[in-house]
Motif scaffolding. Structure first.
Motif, PDB file in Angstrom:
ATOM      1  N   ARG A  67     -26.197  28.376  23.385  1.00 54.93           N
ATOM      2  CA  ARG A  67     -27.277  28.655  24.324  1.00 54.93           C
ATOM      3  C   ARG A  67     -26.693  28.759  25.730  1.00 54.93           C
ATOM      4  N   PRO A  68     -27.188  29.672  26.542  1.00 50.91           N
ATOM      5  CA  PRO A  68     -26.629  29.859  27.886  1.00 50.91           C
ATOM      6  C   PRO A  68     -26.548  28.574  28.713  1.00 50.91           C
ATOM      7  N   GLU A  69     -27.577  27.734  28.653  1.00 50.26           N
ATOM      8  CA  GLU A  69     -27.557  26.515  29.459  1.00 50.26           C
ATOM      9  C   GLU A  69     -26.456  25.549  29.010  1.00 50.26           C
ATOM     10  N   SER A  70     -26.209  25.453  27.702  1.00 44.79           N
ATOM     11  CA  SER A  70     -25.122  24.606  27.208  1.00 44.79           C
ATOM     12  C   SER A  70     -23.770  25.204  27.576  1.00 44.79           C
ATOM     13  N   LEU A  71     -23.644  26.511  27.461  1.00 48.71           N
ATOM     14  CA  LEU A  71     -22.406  27.190  27.820  1.00 48.71           C
ATOM     15  C   LEU A  71     -22.103  26.986  29.295  1.00 48.71           C
ATOM     16  N   TYR A  72     -23.110  27.113  30.133  1.00 49.86           N
ATOM     17  CA  TYR A  72     -22.920  26.923  31.570  1.00 49.86           C
ATOM     18  C   TYR A  72     -22.414  25.509  31.861  1.00 49.86           C
ATOM     19  N   SER A  73     -22.970  24.526  31.196  1.00 50.01           N
ATOM     20  CA  SER A  73     -22.531  23.137  31.365  1.00 50.01           C
ATOM     21  C   SER A  73     -21.069  22.977  30.946  1.00 50.01           C
ATOM     22  N   VAL A  74     -20.688  23.592  29.843  1.00 45.02           N
ATOM     23  CA  VAL A  74     -19.299  23.534  29.376  1.00 45.02           C
ATOM     24  C   VAL A  74     -18.375  24.181  30.403  1.00 45.02           C
ATOM     25  N   ILE A  75     -18.751  25.339  30.916  1.00 44.41           N
ATOM     26  CA  ILE A  75     -17.917  26.036  31.894  1.00 44.41           C
ATOM     27  C   ILE A  75     -17.727  25.182  33.144  1.00 44.41           C
ATOM     28  N   GLN A  76     -18.788  24.532  33.602  1.00 48.88           N
ATOM     29  CA  GLN A  76     -18.666  23.667  34.776  1.00 48.88           C
ATOM     30  C   GLN A  76     -17.652  22.554  34.537  1.00 48.88           C
ATOM     31  N   ASN A  77     -17.656  21.992  33.347  1.00 47.27           N
ATOM     32  CA  ASN A  77     -16.680  20.946  33.010  1.00 47.27           C
ATOM     33  C   ASN A  77     -15.269  21.511  32.919  1.00 47.27           C
ATOM     34  N   LEU A  78     -15.133  22.700  32.353  1.00 45.98           N
ATOM     35  CA  LEU A  78     -13.821  23.333  32.257  1.00 45.98           C
ATOM     36  C   LEU A  78     -13.245  23.626  33.641  1.00 45.98           C
ATOM     37  N   GLN A  79     -14.107  24.031  34.574  1.00 43.94           N
ATOM     38  CA  GLN A  79     -13.662  24.353  35.927  1.00 43.94           C
ATOM     39  C   GLN A  79     -13.145  23.128  36.670  1.00 43.94           C
ATOM     40  N   LYS A  80     -13.559  21.940  36.267  1.00 41.80           N
ATOM     41  CA  LYS A  80     -13.057  20.707  36.873  1.00 41.80           C
ATOM     42  C   LYS A  80     -11.621  20.415  36.433  1.00 41.80           C
ATOM     43  N   ILE A  81     -11.226  20.927  35.283  1.00 41.23           N
ATOM     44  CA  ILE A  81      -9.918  20.630  34.708  1.00 41.23           C
ATOM     45  C   ILE A  81      -8.921  21.757  34.921  1.00 41.23           C
ATOM     46  N   PHE A  82      -9.383  22.995  34.791  1.00 42.29           N
ATOM     47  CA  PHE A  82      -8.497  24.153  34.886  1.00 42.29           C
ATOM     48  C   PHE A  82      -8.766  24.917  36.181  1.00 42.29           C
ATOM     49  N   PRO A  83      -7.779  24.989  37.078  1.00 43.50           N
ATOM     50  CA  PRO A  83      -7.988  25.727  38.320  1.00 43.50           C
ATOM     51  C   PRO A  83      -8.097  27.233  38.111  1.00 43.50           C
ATOM     52  N   ASN A  84      -7.546  27.723  37.004  1.00 46.93           N
ATOM     53  CA  ASN A  84      -7.595  29.154  36.707  1.00 46.93           C
ATOM     54  C   ASN A  84      -8.121  29.363  35.293  1.00 46.93           C
ATOM     55  N   ILE A  85      -9.241  30.069  35.210  1.00 49.88           N
ATOM     56  CA  ILE A  85      -9.844  30.375  33.907  1.00 49.88           C
ATOM     57  C   ILE A  85     -10.016  31.879  33.813  1.00 49.88           C
ATOM     58  N   VAL A  86      -9.511  32.435  32.717  1.00 47.13           N
ATOM     59  CA  VAL A  86      -9.665  33.858  32.437  1.00 47.13           C
ATOM     60  C   VAL A  86     -10.523  33.968  31.187  1.00 47.13           C
ATOM     61  N   ILE A  87     -11.548  34.802  31.247  1.00 43.69           N
ATOM     62  CA  ILE A  87     -12.472  34.960  30.122  1.00 43.69           C
ATOM     63  C   ILE A  87     -12.423  36.399  29.639  1.00 43.69           C
ATOM     64  N   ASP A  88     -12.116  36.579  28.362  1.00 45.61           N
ATOM     65  CA  ASP A  88     -12.208  37.910  27.754  1.00 45.61           C
ATOM     66  C   ASP A  88     -13.645  38.038  27.271  1.00 45.61           C
ATOM     67  N   GLY A  89     -14.445  38.719  28.065  1.00 49.85           N
ATOM     68  CA  GLY A  89     -15.864  38.831  27.759  1.00 49.85           C
ATOM     69  C   GLY A  89     -16.234  40.007  26.878  1.00 49.85           C
TER      70      GLY A  89
END
Length: 185
Positions: A67-89
């Protein structure tokens, strides 16, 4: 660096990198409210290059559970750990890909020098405006540069009123070898 295979279905990033894993972003989605760095590091697979990889869901059932809201929460947590995130969308536009784009600083658009790609990019630029993305958020990459039958870079830039951020040369042998061996170019 974290590389996320952002396609809900038919993701190929682990295949292209010669990674064997049963892990996927779905493992984090189910824990979206309770993520910690240890769990994220366990799920994100380490590639020999040093980057971490977060594969797409392993099945259609897992993909439907995102679900978008859960995904958004996960991304926010990932951004705290990884300064660089690349997404193959990928090239699908849906709630999941928009969630990825909403949480991104930049969107790299890779297009081939042909009419169909130009039409698609024009539509994407229009959609981006409706999503309130500033044009500066979009970076354009010209793929397969150097084939004689292609539309010239300058013509594309003039027609679409864009400037290319980068170019990827046409080298089918190197690209196929890279994909088949699982070694990035």
């Amino acid at each position: 660096v974290l590389l996320i295979d952002g396609k809900q279905l038919f993701g190929h990033v682990p295949l292209y990198l010669n990674l064997l894993t049963g892990n996927s972003i779905s493992d984090l989605i189910t824990q979206a409210g309770m993520l910690d760095e240890q769990l994220i590091q366990q799920v994100a697979v380490k590639h020999s290059s040093g980057i971490r990889v977060l594969p797409s869901p392993n099945s259609a059932a897992e993909a439907q559970g995102i679900r978008p809201e859960s995904l958004y929460s996960v991304i926010q947590n990932l951004q705290k750990i990884f300064p660089n995130i690349v997404i193959d969308g990928g090239n699908a536009l849906n709630d999941i890909s928009v969630t990825y784009m909403d949480s991104s600083e930049k969107i790299l658009l890779v297009l081939s020098p042909d009419l169909a790609a130009m039409r698609d990019i024009r539509q994407f630029i229009d959609i981006s405006a409706t999503l309130s993305y500033p044009i500066e958020k979009l970076l354009f990459i010209l793929n397969m540069v150097g084939r004689k039958s292609d539309i010239r870079k300058e013509e594309i830039e003039h027609t679409l009123k864009i400037k290319f951020f980068g170019e990827i040369p046409a080298d089918e042998d190197m690209a196929l070898s890279s994909l088949n061996e699982g070694i990035p170019i």
